[in-house]
Design a protein around this motif. Structure first.
Motif, PDB file in Angstrom:
ATOM      1  N   TYR A 292      19.145   9.105   1.375  1.00 18.16           N
ATOM      2  CA  TYR A 292      18.457   8.618   2.574  1.00 18.16           C
ATOM      3  C   TYR A 292      18.587   7.100   2.687  1.00 18.16           C
TER       4      TYR A 292
ATOM      5  N   THR B  66      21.174  13.560  12.352  1.00 15.23           N
ATOM      6  CA  THR B  66      20.260  12.521  11.865  1.00 15.23           C
ATOM      7  C   THR B  66      18.825  13.029  11.971  1.00 15.23           C
TER       8      THR B  66
ATOM      9  N   ASN C  30      14.633  11.994  10.917  1.00 15.39           N
ATOM     10  CA  ASN C  30      13.671  10.989  10.473  1.00 15.39           C
ATOM     11  C   ASN C  30      12.569  11.661   9.669  1.00 15.39           C
TER      12      ASN C  30
ATOM     13  N   THR D 171      15.532   7.887   6.848  1.00 22.24           N
ATOM     14  CA  THR D 171      16.419   8.670   7.708  1.00 22.24           C
ATOM     15  C   THR D 171      17.512   9.315   6.864  1.00 22.24           C
ATOM     16  N   THR D 172      17.808  10.558   7.163  1.00 16.40           N
ATOM     17  CA  THR D 172      18.981  11.210   6.559  1.00 16.40           C
ATOM     18  C   THR D 172      19.999  11.460   7.662  1.00 16.40           C
ATOM     19  N   ARG D 173      21.265  11.458   7.272  1.00 15.90           N
ATOM     20  CA  ARG D 173      22.344  11.642   8.237  1.00 15.90           C
ATOM     21  C   ARG D 173      23.065  12.970   7.962  1.00 15.90           C
ATOM     22  N   THR D 174      24.199  13.133   8.590  1.00 14.11           N
ATOM     23  CA  THR D 174      25.011  14.322   8.327  1.00 14.11           C
ATOM     24  C   THR D 174      25.745  14.161   7.005  1.00 14.11           C
TER      25      THR D 174
ATOM     26  N   GLY E  91      22.768  12.227   3.492  1.00 14.82           N
ATOM     27  CA  GLY E  91      22.268  13.492   4.013  1.00 14.82           C
ATOM     28  C   GLY E  91      21.675  14.315   2.883  1.00 14.82           C
TER      29      GLY E  91
ATOM     30  N   ASP F  37      28.643  11.545   6.993  1.00 13.19           N
ATOM     31  CA  ASP F  37      28.362  10.161   7.359  1.00 13.19           C
ATOM     32  C   ASP F  37      27.984   9.362   6.111  1.00 13.19           C
TER      33      ASP F  37
END
Length: 253
Positions: free
Chosen positions: A163, A131, A133, A232-235, A242, A238
């Protein structure tokens, strides 16, 4: 009568043996220089061997020489692949292993043979693994990849930036672009923008793909983002929230 025929046959055999003996005594092998066309006093029936090319000649009645045989020579220019051939009569000829036609990708290998280099494709992949920001008010580098090209190449770039917006408000946007260091004309020429229009629309997605043709050299590809809202970006695993940047390189010829 029988005795007469026997003597006659013996006479023929004797003459034959005498003839062979005379020829055997007369014939000889001599060593001569390569300039055999100028010989005019060769012994009839004598055999001559050239000292430089090991070619046999026989002497004729008029004192000249006639070639009995010869050695052909074949060589190759390893730089160009051209075959050079000299036949038994001393006639020089060439044969091209590699065509000189335009757009021929064959070259001469280290041994002079026709060589076709393997068209090697390279794939470089970067993606989010945690994750992260992102501040909306400043430009930030997502990922950077430096690649050295040893020949003129086609570079295919694809990226995605998915995102979740973390700040509320009205219309919000996120911009992502690719900056290319090492090129004087292609910086910031690949970008996309995603917009959000209400407080309930809190996710966005930027993606793009483009191909470039670059000369040999070292290039740095930087994926950058900025906007007017924090996100926010994730994996990659998820729910697809991302980012990823994939660069494919293959020869241009």
């Amino acid at each position: 009568m029988l005795q007469s025929k026997t003597l006659s046959r013996m006479g023929i055999v004797s003459l034959f043996v005498l003839f062979v003996g005379i020829f055997a005594v007369h014939a000889q092998i001599s060593i001569t220089a390569a300039a055999v066309p100028g010989v005019s006093n060769a012994g009839q029936g004598d055999v001559y061997l050239t000292s430089d090319t090991d070619v046999l000649y026989i002497g004729l009645e008029d004192g000249t020489l006639r070639k009995l045989g010869g050695v052909s020579n074949l060589s190759q220019n390893v730089a160009t692949g051209t075959l050079n051939f000299v036949d038994e009569n001393g006639t020089a000829q060439t044969a091209e292993v590699i065509s000189g036609d335009a757009q021929n990708r064959l070259t001469a290998g280290s041994d002079g043979g026709a060589y076709l280099a393997e068209r090697e494709m390279q794939l470089f992949t970067d993606q989010s693994s945690a994750t992260q920001n992102w501040n909306g008010s400043s430009e930030q580098t997502v990922v950077t990849r430096t690649i050295t090209l040893t020949q003129e190449s086609i570079v295919d770039i694809s990226y995605v930036f998915s995102y979740i917006r973390t700040s509320n408000g009205g219309g919000r946007y996120r911009r992502v672009n690719i900056d290319i260091s090492g090129s004087t004309t292609l910086n910031n020429q690949m970008s996309t923008m995603s917009n959000t229009y209400s407080t309930s629309e809190n996710w966005g997605h930027c993606s793009a793909n483009r191909k470039y043709q670059f000369n040999p050299g070292t290039y740095t590809f930087s994926m950058r983002t900025r906007g007017n809202a924090n996100c926010t970006t994730r994996t990659q695993t998820d729910d697809d929230y991302g980012w990823s940047m994939d660069i494919t390189v293959f020869p241009a010829d």
